[in-house]
Motif scaffolding. Sequence first.
Motif, PDB file in Angstrom:
ATOM      1  N   ARG A 101       0.834  -1.202   0.000  1.00 37.01           N
ATOM      2  CA  ARG A 101       0.000   0.000   0.000  1.00 37.01           C
ATOM      3  C   ARG A 101       0.869   1.253   0.000  1.00 37.01           C
ATOM      4  O   ARG A 101       0.565   2.230  -0.694  1.00 37.01           O
ATOM      5  N   GLN A 102       1.960   1.224   0.749  1.00 38.26           N
ATOM      6  CA  GLN A 102       2.851   2.386   0.832  1.00 38.26           C
ATOM      7  C   GLN A 102       3.545   2.633  -0.507  1.00 38.26           C
ATOM      8  O   GLN A 102       3.671   3.773  -0.951  1.00 38.26           O
ATOM      9  N   GLU A 103       3.997   1.550  -1.169  1.00 40.05           N
ATOM     10  CA  GLU A 103       4.636   1.700  -2.482  1.00 40.05           C
ATOM     11  C   GLU A 103       3.655   2.273  -3.499  1.00 40.05           C
ATOM     12  O   GLU A 103       4.005   3.162  -4.279  1.00 40.05           O
ATOM     13  N   ALA A 104       2.453   1.740  -3.492  1.00 34.59           N
ATOM     14  CA  ALA A 104       1.444   2.206  -4.442  1.00 34.59           C
ATOM     15  C   ALA A 104       1.147   3.692  -4.229  1.00 34.59           C
ATOM     16  O   ALA A 104       1.047   4.463  -5.192  1.00 34.59           O
ATOM     17  N   ALA A 105       1.015   4.098  -2.970  1.00 31.28           N
ATOM     18  CA  ALA A 105       0.744   5.511  -2.673  1.00 31.28           C
ATOM     19  C   ALA A 105       1.898   6.391  -3.136  1.00 31.28           C
ATOM     20  O   ALA A 105       1.691   7.476  -3.680  1.00 31.28           O
ATOM     21  N   ARG A 106       3.126   5.923  -2.933  1.00 28.93           N
ATOM     22  CA  ARG A 106       4.291   6.713  -3.340  1.00 28.93           C
ATOM     23  C   ARG A 106       4.332   6.870  -4.859  1.00 28.93           C
ATOM     24  O   ARG A 106       4.574   7.968  -5.370  1.00 28.93           O
ATOM     25  N   HIS A 107       4.096   5.783  -5.590  1.00 31.57           N
ATOM     26  CA  HIS A 107       4.142   5.854  -7.052  1.00 31.57           C
ATOM     27  C   HIS A 107       3.039   6.758  -7.598  1.00 31.57           C
ATOM     28  O   HIS A 107       3.278   7.539  -8.535  1.00 31.57           O
ATOM     29  N   LEU A 108       1.839   6.658  -7.037  1.00 28.24           N
ATOM     30  CA  LEU A 108       0.753   7.504  -7.508  1.00 28.24           C
ATOM     31  C   LEU A 108       1.026   8.965  -7.178  1.00 28.24           C
ATOM     32  O   LEU A 108       0.771   9.857  -7.993  1.00 28.24           O
ATOM     33  N   ALA A 109       1.587   9.221  -6.004  1.00 26.63           N
ATOM     34  CA  ALA A 109       1.930  10.596  -5.623  1.00 26.63           C
ATOM     35  C   ALA A 109       2.973  11.174  -6.561  1.00 26.63           C
ATOM     36  O   ALA A 109       2.867  12.327  -7.010  1.00 26.63           O
ATOM     37  N   GLU A 110       3.987  10.387  -6.895  1.00 28.16           N
ATOM     38  CA  GLU A 110       5.039  10.863  -7.792  1.00 28.16           C
ATOM     39  C   GLU A 110       4.472  11.180  -9.172  1.00 28.16           C
ATOM     40  O   GLU A 110       4.881  12.161  -9.816  1.00 28.16           O
ATOM     41  N   ALA A 111       3.525  10.345  -9.631  1.00 30.72           N
ATOM     42  CA  ALA A 111       2.911  10.603 -10.937  1.00 30.72           C
ATOM     43  C   ALA A 111       2.057  11.869 -10.901  1.00 30.72           C
ATOM     44  O   ALA A 111       2.058  12.664 -11.841  1.00 30.72           O
ATOM     45  N   LEU A 112       1.345  12.082  -9.794  1.00 28.21           N
ATOM     46  CA  LEU A 112       0.488  13.254  -9.678  1.00 28.21           C
ATOM     47  C   LEU A 112       1.288  14.546  -9.522  1.00 28.21           C
ATOM     48  O   LEU A 112       0.803  15.629  -9.867  1.00 28.21           O
ATOM     49  N   GLU A 113       2.499  14.440  -8.999  1.00 34.66           N
ATOM     50  CA  GLU A 113       3.342  15.625  -8.834  1.00 34.66           C
ATOM     51  C   GLU A 113       3.577  16.324 -10.170  1.00 34.66           C
ATOM     52  O   GLU A 113       3.656  17.557 -10.243  1.00 34.66           O
ATOM     53  N   GLN A 114       3.691  15.542 -11.233  1.00 33.87           N
ATOM     54  CA  GLN A 114       3.891  16.132 -12.554  1.00 33.87           C
ATOM     55  C   GLN A 114       2.655  16.921 -12.982  1.00 33.87           C
ATOM     56  O   GLN A 114       2.757  17.971 -13.613  1.00 33.87           O
ATOM     57  N   THR A 115       1.479  16.409 -12.621  1.00 38.25           N
ATOM     58  CA  THR A 115       0.236  17.108 -12.928  1.00 38.25           C
ATOM     59  C   THR A 115       0.164  18.436 -12.196  1.00 38.25           C
ATOM     60  O   THR A 115      -0.241  19.467 -12.749  1.00 38.25           O
ATOM     61  N   LEU A 116       0.581  18.427 -10.936  1.00 39.92           N
ATOM     62  CA  LEU A 116       0.523  19.643 -10.132  1.00 39.92           C
ATOM     63  C   LEU A 116       1.493  20.695 -10.648  1.00 39.92           C
ATOM     64  O   LEU A 116       1.228  21.892 -10.555  1.00 39.92           O
ATOM     65  N   LYS A 117       2.613  20.273 -11.226  1.00 32.81           N
ATOM     66  CA  LYS A 117       3.564  21.224 -11.794  1.00 32.81           C
ATOM     67  C   LYS A 117       2.942  21.982 -12.965  1.00 32.81           C
ATOM     68  O   LYS A 117       3.247  23.155 -13.191  1.00 32.81           O
ATOM     69  N   LEU A 118       2.053  21.294 -13.698  1.00 28.08           N
ATOM     70  CA  LEU A 118       1.395  21.942 -14.837  1.00 28.08           C
ATOM     71  C   LEU A 118       0.354  22.947 -14.377  1.00 28.08           C
ATOM     72  O   LEU A 118       0.094  23.940 -15.052  1.00 28.08           O
ATOM     73  N   ASP A 119      -0.249  22.682 -13.202  1.00 29.05           N
ATOM     74  CA  ASP A 119      -1.275  23.588 -12.678  1.00 29.05           C
ATOM     75  C   ASP A 119      -1.132  23.692 -11.169  1.00 29.05           C
ATOM     76  O   ASP A 119      -1.833  23.003 -10.424  1.00 29.05           O
ATOM     77  N   PRO A 120      -0.235  24.539 -10.667  1.00 32.61           N
ATOM     78  CA  PRO A 120       0.008  24.653  -9.224  1.00 32.61           C
ATOM     79  C   PRO A 120      -1.219  25.113  -8.434  1.00 32.61           C
ATOM     80  O   PRO A 120      -1.250  24.969  -7.218  1.00 32.61           O
ATOM     81  N   SER A 121      -2.214  25.683  -9.099  1.00 32.11           N
ATOM     82  CA  SER A 121      -3.408  26.170  -8.411  1.00 32.11           C
ATOM     83  C   SER A 121      -4.455  25.083  -8.192  1.00 32.11           C
ATOM     84  O   SER A 121      -5.525  25.349  -7.636  1.00 32.11           O
ATOM     85  N   ASP A 122      -4.161  23.857  -8.623  1.00 28.18           N
ATOM     86  CA  ASP A 122      -5.111  22.755  -8.491  1.00 28.18           C
ATOM     87  C   ASP A 122      -5.127  22.276  -7.039  1.00 28.18           C
ATOM     88  O   ASP A 122      -4.345  21.417  -6.630  1.00 28.18           O
ATOM     89  N   ILE A 123      -6.040  22.835  -6.240  1.00 31.00           N
ATOM     90  CA  ILE A 123      -6.105  22.540  -4.811  1.00 31.00           C
ATOM     91  C   ILE A 123      -6.463  21.083  -4.561  1.00 31.00           C
ATOM     92  O   ILE A 123      -5.914  20.440  -3.653  1.00 31.00           O
ATOM     93  N   LEU A 124      -7.371  20.525  -5.364  1.00 33.37           N
ATOM     94  CA  LEU A 124      -7.804  19.147  -5.161  1.00 33.37           C
ATOM     95  C   LEU A 124      -6.640  18.173  -5.313  1.00 33.37           C
ATOM     96  O   LEU A 124      -6.452  17.275  -4.493  1.00 33.37           O
ATOM     97  N   THR A 125      -5.837  18.356  -6.375  1.00 30.96           N
ATOM     98  CA  THR A 125      -4.683  17.487  -6.573  1.00 30.96           C
ATOM     99  C   THR A 125      -3.683  17.647  -5.434  1.00 30.96           C
ATOM    100  O   THR A 125      -3.073  16.673  -4.986  1.00 30.96           O
TER     101      THR A 125
END
Length: 206
Positions: A161-185
Amino acid sequence: MTSGPDFQSLETFQKEEIERLRDLLPASFRAWIKVVPHSGGERLLVSRRQAPWQPQGTIAIDFRRWQGIPQPHRDLLFLREVGWLSHRNWLQPGFYQSLALFGGITTLVELSLQHPFSALLAGGITALSVRQIWQSLHRESAPFDADEFALRRAQFRGYTRQEAARHLAEALEQTLKLDPSDILTALRLQRLRTIARNLTPSPGSS
């Protein structure tokens, strides 16, 4: 213009990746989720249904960009999209779905019997049920529910569960870089990072 060898390589990757991603799905999902390629646009993955009441759905992937993403990130992003699509199924079993079906049938029966008051009452019940279903599909916790689905399913594929959360978080970090104002992400990332640190907050908590 894409050269022959590169194009063939992409085509091979696309074919093999679709089969691999389908293998990640629960067996009961494979009949109603189709994975197809798409190109252009800003989104890496696009999920959609032909109609809200149809169980079948499509997840379209930009495989040219997808190819450059680490496999664990691909796994979790895909499973998260599956979770999002499955949680937006109008026909998934539930109290309000049953009530809407009952109300709809009753409305038709009462109309055929020319009982306008009873038909109006049954129609009102149907409308209220549909409204509750719509609100449930668009509730604020829905994105967190989709994340949770991905984490649970990834554990069947060998991730902790911890590995899965880390991988998903790392993938989402790229999304947040594209839109830093995305509060939900940002809130989703906060929760996933907490899980990756071996803590277990409830879904939707921040």
